[in-house]
Design a protein around this motif. Structure first.
Motif, PDB file in Angstrom:
ATOM      1  N   THR A  94     -35.083  72.737  22.753  1.00 56.38           N
ATOM      2  CA  THR A  94     -35.185  72.148  21.761  1.00 56.38           C
ATOM      3  C   THR A  94     -37.058  71.800  21.636  1.00 56.38           C
ATOM      4  O   THR A  94     -37.439  72.234  22.780  1.00 56.38           O
ATOM      5  CB  THR A  94     -34.893  70.289  21.640  1.00 56.38           C
ATOM      6  OG1 THR A  94     -36.082  69.631  22.572  1.00 56.38           O
ATOM      7  CG2 THR A  94     -33.754  70.574  21.804  1.00 56.38           C
ATOM      8  N   THR A 319     -30.956  74.525  11.763  1.00 59.01           N
ATOM      9  CA  THR A 319     -30.643  73.733  12.707  1.00 59.01           C
ATOM     10  C   THR A 319     -31.492  72.454  11.578  1.00 59.01           C
ATOM     11  O   THR A 319     -32.247  72.614  10.775  1.00 59.01           O
ATOM     12  CB  THR A 319     -32.429  74.248  14.149  1.00 59.01           C
ATOM     13  OG1 THR A 319     -32.339  73.750  15.081  1.00 59.01           O
ATOM     14  CG2 THR A 319     -33.187  74.698  12.788  1.00 59.01           C
ATOM     15  N   SER A 320     -32.239  71.475  12.736  1.00 58.52           N
ATOM     16  CA  SER A 320     -33.065  70.350  11.930  1.00 58.52           C
ATOM     17  C   SER A 320     -34.084  71.013  11.649  1.00 58.52           C
ATOM     18  O   SER A 320     -35.000  71.811  12.066  1.00 58.52           O
ATOM     19  CB  SER A 320     -32.969  69.308  12.705  1.00 58.52           C
ATOM     20  OG  SER A 320     -33.312  69.193  13.923  1.00 58.52           O
ATOM     21  N   GLU A 323     -36.542  69.272  14.702  1.00 54.51           N
ATOM     22  CA  GLU A 323     -36.270  70.396  16.534  1.00 54.51           C
ATOM     23  C   GLU A 323     -35.169  71.518  15.994  1.00 54.51           C
ATOM     24  O   GLU A 323     -34.569  71.488  15.331  1.00 54.51           O
ATOM     25  CB  GLU A 323     -34.896  68.773  16.988  1.00 54.51           C
ATOM     26  CG  GLU A 323     -34.056  69.220  18.336  1.00 54.51           C
ATOM     27  CD  GLU A 323     -32.953  68.381  18.883  1.00 54.51           C
ATOM     28  OE1 GLU A 323     -33.242  67.609  20.154  1.00 54.51           O
ATOM     29  OE2 GLU A 323     -32.727  67.193  18.102  1.00 54.51           O
ATOM     30  N   SER A 355     -29.734  67.896  13.556  1.00 59.20           N
ATOM     31  CA  SER A 355     -29.950  68.165  14.289  1.00 59.20           C
ATOM     32  C   SER A 355     -28.019  68.582  15.084  1.00 59.20           C
ATOM     33  O   SER A 355     -27.491  67.975  15.112  1.00 59.20           O
ATOM     34  CB  SER A 355     -30.303  67.778  15.614  1.00 59.20           C
ATOM     35  OG  SER A 355     -31.518  68.040  15.409  1.00 59.20           O
TER      36      SER A 355
END
Length: 746
Positions: A94, A319-320, A323, A355
């Motif tokens: 991450t 992805t977020s 992260e 995430s």
């Protein structure tokens, strides 16, 4: 007295040692611990997808019966670790790290926790949670990957490290397939899939002292969880205890530390009582990860006689925004088939979502859908049997790492599976086989996953009652870890398995890694074996103090039996356990086992192949998997029954992946439409055939002394493309976007 050879345990299909506890309700899961003065917590989620939380109206909730506290970022105590600058070294995959709950007013995704209500009972907390109202400054959100694919980027870790596995990879000529004599170019889509184990995510947090924390948590790694929350609260790791004796499934979603865990710990600190928090099924969709929506493009070229000349595989995963989550979507493409030219490119798209997290067969299961579908497509173009096409491109050593395989028996898997599924009935021309209104088709898909091994430690102790106690911090999310370790110990000691107890799931036990990545048996198994050997040797030395025959005996000549330590070459030469215990024989022997340097010399992988027979109704488009055969090269099989359970579970997961699972977001609102099992479909018994499983069962001497290689991931990798390829063989319709639902076939 039984001869030690008669106690051979490895390979037997032994029943699960915890089976009776589980079916009678005696097994205690994380939500079932009851502590004195317990309080209960319920999360309140954001109703917007992106923006800022400007205020929270908590007055009605605070006045509700039984409420002890309503905590938001406006009144939450400060969490020391949330302000630690830089990247968290405990989260190597991450950038930015997990969501820091109640740290600020930012909203990153829909249903992100904005408050936690704590009350005397769960019913009171749930009622009060519905009274909490948030006010927001909304911002424009983005939740659709394909609409934002143009903004996809190379992961930060890959930018910083040219040798990072997520970096662009090149073997031979770049994009060589474009100039090939025979070529194809196709796009594939895997939608968001959610883990949804039977056990909901749950935690009980108990501050036993201001600097001492105990967590009864659903986790796949007690030590990883201890490390994360010790760091979060600025505590010595030995002051945090994590207990996860039983875990009701996880598939990867318990490999991460999530906001609800921090919320429970904060709540317990505020009310100064143990606090239990259990997510709802709806919150399992939104707050504990998922297999990320992934777009893939695969180009392939081949000669007329079926030799691959070039492969280019590109992928964009979501992805977020807070992260960076990455996974090995392209790993199988780089090493599975012989091709002089291979290009891979991996990118991420940051969206306003929670995430993602590793889900069984992480990355490889996604990538295998594209690769194995493309292999089937090329075989069809060449008018060649798909298995023959794979055999013509079989790799005798790893083409990516340029190393020999430690072992590879994939050809044997092909043969085992083809015979069992009836591959000889398959026709090259799609739609050639039918049974009334049902079209019949056959397909195959190959899977692989690294045979990973980490360091692990096991303690072994002879008890006064003649039993042996083993302890390790490892967890068991369902594959039967306790059972397999009991078998290994019984085999090593020459004892009846009923005289061995293997305790796990407690961070105060000797250390082990997380249960994930098909690595538990590879890592904890050797530690169990070595601890038992060390225990035998310690007892031999104690016995040798008064008996020269033991002092000069070889380790393999020593056996444990009913109440005595004896010599197999002279069974009457024996010493009672009671006498050894008086000399200190009941003190635990703790042994750490580490991987050797073989990984530098060999490329270590498990392999699988899955064969599917499907029936497709020509009018309705209904797909039924009528037969599924899964074959594995996974080294030594310690327990044929639990290993078979693993393979069958993966096959059922693959059916869901191929035909049903699809978490749908309404992009107008950034909110899941599918948020229960009425709308998010998973396979049930009626959807699952009697899966046939076959193992090559040949040891790999380089991974560890037991010869194991790992099963958990290869059980699902390759299943979805096998079914998709079978559907094409039945109908002539190639479905490249999962799941394969009737509307796509009509």
């Amino acid at each position: 007295m039984k001869d030690q050879a008669q106690n051979k345990q490895i390979g037997a299909g032994m029943d699960r040692v915890d089976g009776r506890l589980k079916v009678t309700g005696g097994a205690k899961y994380s939500a079932e611990y009851e502590l004195p003065n317990m309080a209960y917590a319920v999360l309140v989620g954001s109703t917007v997808t992106k923006g800022r939380l400007t205020s929270v109206d908590t007055k009605a909730a605070e006045r509700a019966p039984g409420v002890l506290a309503v905590i938001t970022h406006f009144n939450s105590p400060k969490v020391p670790g949330f302000d630690t600058a830089g990247k968290d070294p405990s989260q190597p995959a991450t950038v930015g790290g997990p969501l820091k709950i109640f740290k600020d007013d930012k909203i990153h995704y829909n249903d992100q926790p904005i408050a936690v209500v704590v009350a005397h009972s769960w019913e009171q907390a749930r009622f009060a949670a519905r009274l909490v109202k948030g006010q927001y400054a909304k911002e424009k959100h983005k939740t659709n990957l394909e609409a934002n694919a143009s903004d996809a980027f190379l992961p930060t870790a890959a930018k910083k490290n040219p040798k990072h596995p997520m970096n662009d990879y090149q073997r031979g000529q770049t994009d060589a397939y474009k100039t090939g004599a025979i070529k194809l170019e196709s796009e594939y889509v895997i939608p968001t899939e959610v883990h949804h184990p039977m056990e909901l995510q749950a935690i009980t947090a108990h501050w036993e002292a201001p600097d001492r924390l105990t967590l009864y948590d659903k986790t796949q790694g007690t030590l990883a969880t201890r490390r994360d929350f010790a760091k979060e609260w600025g505590l010595p790791e030995e002051n945090v205890k994590v207990i996860a004796t039983f875990v009701g499934g996880a598939f990867g979603n318990a490999l991460h530390s999530w906001p609800h865990e921090s919320a429970a710990i904060i709540a317990a600190k505020v009310v100064n009582r143990p606090v239990k928090l259990v997510l709802t099924r709806e919150q399992m969709f939104t707050n504990v990860g998922y297999r990320p929506y992934t777009w893939q493009k695969l180009g392939m070229s081949a000669t007329p006689d079926g030799k691959i000349t070039g492969i280019t595989h590109e992928s964009i995963g979501q992805t977020s925004t807070y992260e960076e989550f990455t996974e090995s979507t392209l790993a199988q493409t780089r090493m599975m088939y012989q091709s002089p030219n291979v290009t891979t490119r991996y990118r991420l798209a940051s969206l306003d979502v929670c995430s993602p997290i590793w889900m069984r067969g992480p990355g490889e299961a996604t990538g295998a859908f594209a690769l194995e579908s493309a292999m089937d497509e090329m075989a069809y173009i060449l008018n060649m049997d798909p298995m023959e096409f794979r055999l013509r491109n079989y790799t005798e050593q790893d083409p990516e790492k340029n190393k020999p395989w430690s072992t590879k028996f994939l050809k044997e898997c092909y043969q085992l599976g083809a015979e069992r599924v009836g591959w000889n009935k398959r026709q090259l021309k799609p739609g050639s086989l039918r049974d009334g209104e049902w079209l019949i088709g056959y397909g195959m898909g190959v899977g692989t996953f690294g045979a990973h091994r980490g360091a692990a430690t096991v303690g072994a102790q002879l008890r006064p009652d003649g039993t042996v106690l083993l302890q390790c911090a490892t967890t068991d999310i369902g594959p039967g870890t306790g059972t397999v370790m009991t078998q290994i110990a019984a085999d090593t000691l020459g004892l009846d398995a009923k005289k061995i107890r293997f305790e796990l799931g407690n961070s105060s036990f000797p250390k082990a890694g997380t249960q994930g990545g098909s690595s538990t048996v590879n890592s904890v198994g050797p530690a169990t074996q070595e601890a038992c050997l060390a225990l035998k040797d310690k007892l031999r030395q104690l016995a040798g103090a008064g008996n020269p025959a033991f002092a000069s005996a070889k380790q393999e000549d020593v056996m444990l039996t009913d109440g005595y330590l004896a010599l197999s070459s002279s069974p009457t030469t024996r010493v009672a356990y009671a006498d050894l215990i008086k000399q200190g024989g009941d003190k635990a022997v703790t042994v750490e086992a580490k991987p050797g340097g073989e990984g530098q010399k060999y490329s270590m992988y498990s392999f699988s192949v899955h064969f599917a027979e499907v029936r497709v109704h020509e009018l309705t488009g209904e797909v039924r998997v009528s037969k599924l055969v899964s074959c594995a090269d996974a080294g030594t099989i310690i327990n044929e029954k639990t290993a078979g359970n693993q393979m069958k579970g993966g096959a059922v997961g693959g059916i869901g992946m191929a035909l049903m699972e699809h978490a749908v977001i309404d992009d107008r609102y950034g909110r899941y439409v599918t948020k229960d099992f009425a709308d998010y479909h998973v396979p049930v018994h009626a959807d699952s055939p009697d899966v046939q499983v076959a193992f090559v069962n040949k040891p790999d001497p380089y991974v560890n002394a037991l010869g194991t290689k790992g099963i958990g991931e290869i059980a699902i990798i390759g299943v979805a493309p096998a079914i998709a390829n079978a559907v094409f063989n039945a109908t002539g319709k190639r479905i490249r976007e999962l799941p394969i639902t009737p509307d796509k076939l009509i």
